[in-house]
Design a protein around this motif. Structure first.
Motif, PDB file in Angstrom:
ATOM      1  N   TRP A 157       0.757  -0.927  -0.065  1.00 46.52           N
ATOM      2  CA  TRP A 157       0.091  -0.149  -0.200  1.00 46.52           C
ATOM      3  C   TRP A 157       0.559   1.673   0.271  1.00 46.52           C
ATOM      4  O   TRP A 157       0.510   2.047  -0.657  1.00 46.52           O
ATOM      5  N   GLN A 158       1.944   1.383   0.682  1.00 48.98           N
ATOM      6  CA  GLN A 158       2.483   2.550   0.880  1.00 48.98           C
ATOM      7  C   GLN A 158       3.526   2.660  -0.801  1.00 48.98           C
ATOM      8  O   GLN A 158       3.310   4.096  -1.078  1.00 48.98           O
ATOM      9  N   GLU A 159       3.661   1.837  -1.862  1.00 49.42           N
ATOM     10  CA  GLU A 159       3.773   2.095  -2.731  1.00 49.42           C
ATOM     11  C   GLU A 159       2.600   3.080  -3.691  1.00 49.42           C
ATOM     12  O   GLU A 159       3.208   4.348  -4.357  1.00 49.42           O
ATOM     13  N   VAL A 160       1.452   1.953  -3.617  1.00 48.35           N
ATOM     14  CA  VAL A 160       0.289   2.726  -3.949  1.00 48.35           C
ATOM     15  C   VAL A 160      -0.012   4.199  -3.501  1.00 48.35           C
ATOM     16  O   VAL A 160       0.212   4.729  -4.692  1.00 48.35           O
ATOM     17  N   GLU A 161       0.375   4.643  -2.567  1.00 51.64           N
ATOM     18  CA  GLU A 161       0.300   6.129  -1.916  1.00 51.64           C
ATOM     19  C   GLU A 161       1.217   6.924  -2.518  1.00 51.64           C
ATOM     20  O   GLU A 161       0.472   8.409  -2.663  1.00 51.64           O
ATOM     21  N   VAL A 162       2.742   6.021  -2.389  1.00 51.94           N
ATOM     22  CA  VAL A 162       3.239   7.791  -3.269  1.00 51.94           C
ATOM     23  C   VAL A 162       3.409   7.841  -4.446  1.00 51.94           C
ATOM     24  O   VAL A 162       3.085   8.860  -4.635  1.00 51.94           O
ATOM     25  N   GLU A 163       2.651   6.415  -5.310  1.00 55.80           N
ATOM     26  CA  GLU A 163       1.947   6.258  -6.795  1.00 55.80           C
ATOM     27  C   GLU A 163       1.096   7.776  -7.041  1.00 55.80           C
ATOM     28  O   GLU A 163       0.575   8.431  -7.880  1.00 55.80           O
ATOM     29  N   ALA A 164      -0.333   7.653  -6.123  1.00 49.55           N
ATOM     30  CA  ALA A 164      -1.403   8.808  -6.253  1.00 49.55           C
ATOM     31  C   ALA A 164      -0.921  10.440  -5.268  1.00 49.55           C
ATOM     32  O   ALA A 164      -1.085  11.008  -6.066  1.00 49.55           O
ATOM     33  N   LYS A 165      -0.233  10.501  -4.155  1.00 50.69           N
ATOM     34  CA  LYS A 165       0.566  11.455  -4.157  1.00 50.69           C
ATOM     35  C   LYS A 165       1.371  12.048  -5.660  1.00 50.69           C
ATOM     36  O   LYS A 165       0.611  12.984  -5.747  1.00 50.69           O
ATOM     37  N   ALA A 166       2.276  11.482  -5.697  1.00 52.18           N
ATOM     38  CA  ALA A 166       2.782  12.281  -7.251  1.00 52.18           C
ATOM     39  C   ALA A 166       2.196  12.512  -8.516  1.00 52.18           C
ATOM     40  O   ALA A 166       2.131  13.406  -9.168  1.00 52.18           O
ATOM     41  N   ALA A 167       1.021  11.543  -9.180  1.00 52.58           N
ATOM     42  CA  ALA A 167      -0.553  11.748  -9.601  1.00 52.58           C
ATOM     43  C   ALA A 167      -1.044  13.049  -9.293  1.00 52.58           C
ATOM     44  O   ALA A 167      -0.820  14.344 -10.626  1.00 52.58           O
ATOM     45  N   LEU A 209      -6.544  -2.371  -0.517  1.00 48.41           N
ATOM     46  CA  LEU A 209      -5.070  -2.558  -0.514  1.00 48.41           C
ATOM     47  C   LEU A 209      -4.904  -2.322   1.165  1.00 48.41           C
ATOM     48  O   LEU A 209      -4.143  -2.851   2.023  1.00 48.41           O
ATOM     49  N   THR A 210      -5.784  -1.594   1.751  1.00 50.09           N
ATOM     50  CA  THR A 210      -5.873  -1.608   3.319  1.00 50.09           C
ATOM     51  C   THR A 210      -7.884  -1.477   3.769  1.00 50.09           C
ATOM     52  O   THR A 210      -7.917  -2.161   3.198  1.00 50.09           O
ATOM     53  N   GLU A 211      -7.861  -1.767   5.100  1.00 50.43           N
ATOM     54  CA  GLU A 211      -9.201  -2.027   5.810  1.00 50.43           C
ATOM     55  C   GLU A 211      -9.113  -0.813   7.168  1.00 50.43           C
ATOM     56  O   GLU A 211      -8.261  -0.223   7.075  1.00 50.43           O
ATOM     57  N   ALA A 212     -10.531  -0.582   7.200  1.00 49.43           N
ATOM     58  CA  ALA A 212     -11.062   0.149   7.936  1.00 49.43           C
ATOM     59  C   ALA A 212     -10.993   0.075   9.694  1.00 49.43           C
ATOM     60  O   ALA A 212     -10.742  -1.382   9.626  1.00 49.43           O
ATOM     61  N   ASN A 213     -11.172   0.543  10.260  1.00 45.76           N
ATOM     62  CA  ASN A 213     -10.351   0.252  11.663  1.00 45.76           C
ATOM     63  C   ASN A 213      -9.240  -0.216  11.621  1.00 45.76           C
ATOM     64  O   ASN A 213      -8.958  -1.083  12.923  1.00 45.76           O
ATOM     65  N   LYS A 214      -8.507  -0.442  10.478  1.00 45.15           N
ATOM     66  CA  LYS A 214      -7.101  -1.106  11.427  1.00 45.15           C
ATOM     67  C   LYS A 214      -5.711  -0.433  12.555  1.00 45.15           C
ATOM     68  O   LYS A 214      -6.277   0.587  12.710  1.00 45.15           O
ATOM     69  N   ARG A 247      -3.859   3.294   9.454  1.00 40.85           N
ATOM     70  CA  ARG A 247      -5.479   4.166   9.461  1.00 40.85           C
ATOM     71  C   ARG A 247      -5.333   5.357   9.114  1.00 40.85           C
ATOM     72  O   ARG A 247      -6.565   6.125   8.083  1.00 40.85           O
ATOM     73  N   GLU A 248      -4.048   5.883   8.991  1.00 44.63           N
ATOM     74  CA  GLU A 248      -3.745   7.616   8.491  1.00 44.63           C
ATOM     75  C   GLU A 248      -4.175   7.933   6.981  1.00 44.63           C
ATOM     76  O   GLU A 248      -4.486   8.331   6.435  1.00 44.63           O
ATOM     77  N   ALA A 249      -3.391   6.360   6.413  1.00 47.58           N
ATOM     78  CA  ALA A 249      -3.127   6.542   5.287  1.00 47.58           C
ATOM     79  C   ALA A 249      -4.305   5.967   4.010  1.00 47.58           C
ATOM     80  O   ALA A 249      -5.186   6.841   3.352  1.00 47.58           O
ATOM     81  N   ARG A 250      -5.434   5.219   4.971  1.00 47.29           N
ATOM     82  CA  ARG A 250      -6.234   5.178   4.492  1.00 47.29           C
ATOM     83  C   ARG A 250      -7.332   5.579   4.748  1.00 47.29           C
ATOM     84  O   ARG A 250      -8.402   6.835   3.537  1.00 47.29           O
ATOM     85  N   LEU A 251      -7.569   6.784   5.535  1.00 47.94           N
ATOM     86  CA  LEU A 251      -8.368   7.586   6.016  1.00 47.94           C
ATOM     87  C   LEU A 251      -7.786   9.121   5.107  1.00 47.94           C
ATOM     88  O   LEU A 251      -8.401   9.542   4.527  1.00 47.94           O
ATOM     89  N   ASN A 252      -7.024   9.563   4.582  1.00 51.11           N
ATOM     90  CA  ASN A 252      -6.590  10.900   3.850  1.00 51.11           C
ATOM     91  C   ASN A 252      -6.700  10.441   2.741  1.00 51.11           C
ATOM     92  O   ASN A 252      -7.012  10.353   1.229  1.00 51.11           O
ATOM     93  N   GLY A 253      -6.917   8.704   2.387  1.00 47.08           N
ATOM     94  CA  GLY A 253      -7.064   8.333   0.747  1.00 47.08           C
ATOM     95  C   GLY A 253      -8.471   8.663   0.554  1.00 47.08           C
ATOM     96  O   GLY A 253      -8.896   9.078  -1.267  1.00 47.08           O
ATOM     97  N   LEU A 254      -9.102   8.236   1.770  1.00 49.47           N
ATOM     98  CA  LEU A 254     -11.463   8.892   1.309  1.00 49.47           C
ATOM     99  C   LEU A 254     -11.455  10.392   0.608  1.00 49.47           C
ATOM    100  O   LEU A 254     -11.747  10.245   0.541  1.00 49.47           O
ATOM    101  N   GLN A 291     -18.352   7.951   4.424  1.00 50.75           N
ATOM    102  CA  GLN A 291     -16.987   6.650   4.031  1.00 50.75           C
ATOM    103  C   GLN A 291     -15.842   6.751   5.456  1.00 50.75           C
ATOM    104  O   GLN A 291     -15.344   6.536   6.664  1.00 50.75           O
ATOM    105  N   TYR A 292     -15.557   8.621   4.776  1.00 56.92           N
ATOM    106  CA  TYR A 292     -14.330   9.155   6.109  1.00 56.92           C
ATOM    107  C   TYR A 292     -14.399   9.198   7.047  1.00 56.92           C
ATOM    108  O   TYR A 292     -14.684   9.104   8.457  1.00 56.92           O
ATOM    109  N   TYR A 293     -16.097   9.962   7.607  1.00 54.17           N
ATOM    110  CA  TYR A 293     -17.185  10.549   8.558  1.00 54.17           C
ATOM    111  C   TYR A 293     -17.102   9.352   9.433  1.00 54.17           C
ATOM    112  O   TYR A 293     -16.199   9.038  10.314  1.00 54.17           O
TER     113      TYR A 293
END
Length: 423
Positions: free
Chosen positions: A5-15, A34-39, A45-52, A74-76
């Motif tokens: 998931w870390q690689e995908v997050e970097v790619e998303a931010k770069a885009a 690649l992530t789960e809620a309430n992990k 958790r931070e990566a998922r919430l920021n992604g939402l 969903q974020y809320y």
């Protein structure tokens, strides 16, 4: 090899850093998969919430407003009672304001402000104040709007948040614009352009050019307005953002109508209205309806113009948007005058005066008085309306510190006609 998931997050931010919103959307959707809620892992958790939150922002830019709402909700749900909950409430408040539910949006921003103060969350407080200011502006409460926005700006400056300052300056500029304080609005937009160039915020540059052109429209400097709007459109087309392209075409349509290019202007306005309705962009929809109503009425299609004005009136009433309601009454007055019902025209314009005064729409206010002066056969009453119009014009012009801008405004044909008539 398993994708992390870390690689995908970097790619998303770069885009998203290079305004590739479609790719960013694709990568953030992959991140959620690649992530789960309430992990329990805080980094996940931070990566998922920021992604939402980012997904909501990206799909909103791309015009999928209902999809954005789903990500924000969903974020809320996943945020809990935390700083993320403040951010989610602010995003949902902005969504409801965008679709015209101002009271719901205001309540959400106020809830976010209360929670942010309880958590001592400075950024969340600033975003809530900005959201409250924007909605106060939509409700026609200019002074309350400016008070909240200036508080937000001070906090963003304290945080050294350039994008937060840019977004707040936009809201301040819009509020000043609606109140007829045009030179201050232009100064604000120019400050945004400087900040946006410093931070390479292409989206902000385009929006600032669009807004600058709108200021020049109200000054009846349509040639300069068209220059701003065409420059903005050229940049927006490179970015591929449909909503801002449509709004720029709407403004170019307004410019061209004033400059006498009627067919092209009306075609651009109709095209912009279709996009605005599909994207559920309330402000653009209402602005298109007003321009189309006046355009149809003034160029021989009174019944078509009336339909646009009535739609404008209905939506403005539903969303309690007083400024737009005044515009609807103004357009309806033109319809009644066109069909020879002077009594109904006078009633509509008197109602427009009342609402425009309440909403502090001074630029519209003097034009309504000028219309009433032309309508009446009583010369004493006509002169009274012209004098009121001239007084409002002076109220707009007197505070202007830019002498060239002030001179151009006072020399524009519609303004000069009123001033000459009472001199």
């Amino acid at each position: 090899m398993t994708v992390q998931w870390q690689e995908v997050e970097v790619e998303a931010k770069a885009a998203t850093d290079v305004n590739n919103y479609e790719l960013g959307r694709e990568k953030y959707i992959a991140l959620l998969a690649l992530t789960e809620a309430n992990k329990e892992d805080e980094a996940v958790r931070e990566a998922r919430l920021n992604g939402l939150a980012e997904l909501g922002r990206l799909v909103r830019i791309l015009g999928a407003i209902d999809e954005a709402k789903g990500y924000y909700e969903q974020y809320y749900l996943e945020a809990g009672n935390s700083q993320h909950a403040v951010r989610a409430l602010n995003l949902l408040g902005a969504y409801h304001s965008f679709v015209g539910d101002n009271q719901k949006g205001l309540g959400l921003h106020q809830e976010a402000l209360y929670l942010a103060e309880g958590l001592n969350y400075t950024r969340g407080r600033a975003e809530a104040l900005r959201g409250i200011g924007k909605i106060r502006h939509h409700l026609g409460q200019s002074e309350e709007a400016l008070s909240a926005l200036k508080k937000a700006l001070a906090v963003f400056e304290q945080l050294d948040d350039a994008q937060g300052r840019i977004n707040t300056y936009f809201s301040i500029g819009h509020t000043l614009f609606s109140a007829g304080r045009l030179d201050q609005s232009i100064e604000t937009m120019q400050a945004i352009l400087e900040l946006a160039h410093e931070t390479n915020s292409q989206n902000s540059i385009v929006i600032a050019l669009n807004n600058l052109g709108e200021c020049h429209q109200l000054l009846f400097n349509m040639e300069q307005a068209l220059i701003c709007h065409e420059e903005g459109l050229a940049a927006a087309e490179l970015m591929g953002i449909e909503q801002i392209q449509a709004d720029l075409r709407r403004n170019i349509g307004v410019d061209k109508l004033f400059l006498g290019e009627i067919d092209e202007g009306m075609a651009l306005l109709r095209e912009a209205l279709q996009v605005a309705e599909r994207l559920q962009d309330r402000d653009m929809t209402l602005q298109c309806l007003y321009s189309l109503a006046l355009g149809e009425i003034e160029h021989g299609e009174a019944e078509a113009g009336k339909l646009f004005a009535e739609r404008l009136q209905q939506i403005a009433n539903e969303s309690q948007a007083q400024g737009y309601l005044a515009m609807a009454w103004h357009a309806l007055g033109h319809y009644y005058r066109q069909v020879g019902d002077n009594s109904q025209a006078e009633q509509a314009w008197q109602q427009a005066i009342f609402v425009a005064h309440e909403a502090e729409r001074r630029q519209l206010l003097w034009q309504i008085h000028a219309d009433l002066a032309e309508l009446t056969s009583n010369e004493a009453l006509a002169m009274a309306h012209r004098r009121i119009a001239a007084e409002v014009i002076e109220q707009i012009a007197y505070p202007m510190t830019d002498s060239i801008l002030k001179k151009k405004y006072l020399a524009s044909a519609p303004v000069k006609a009123i001033l000459d008539s009472v001199s």
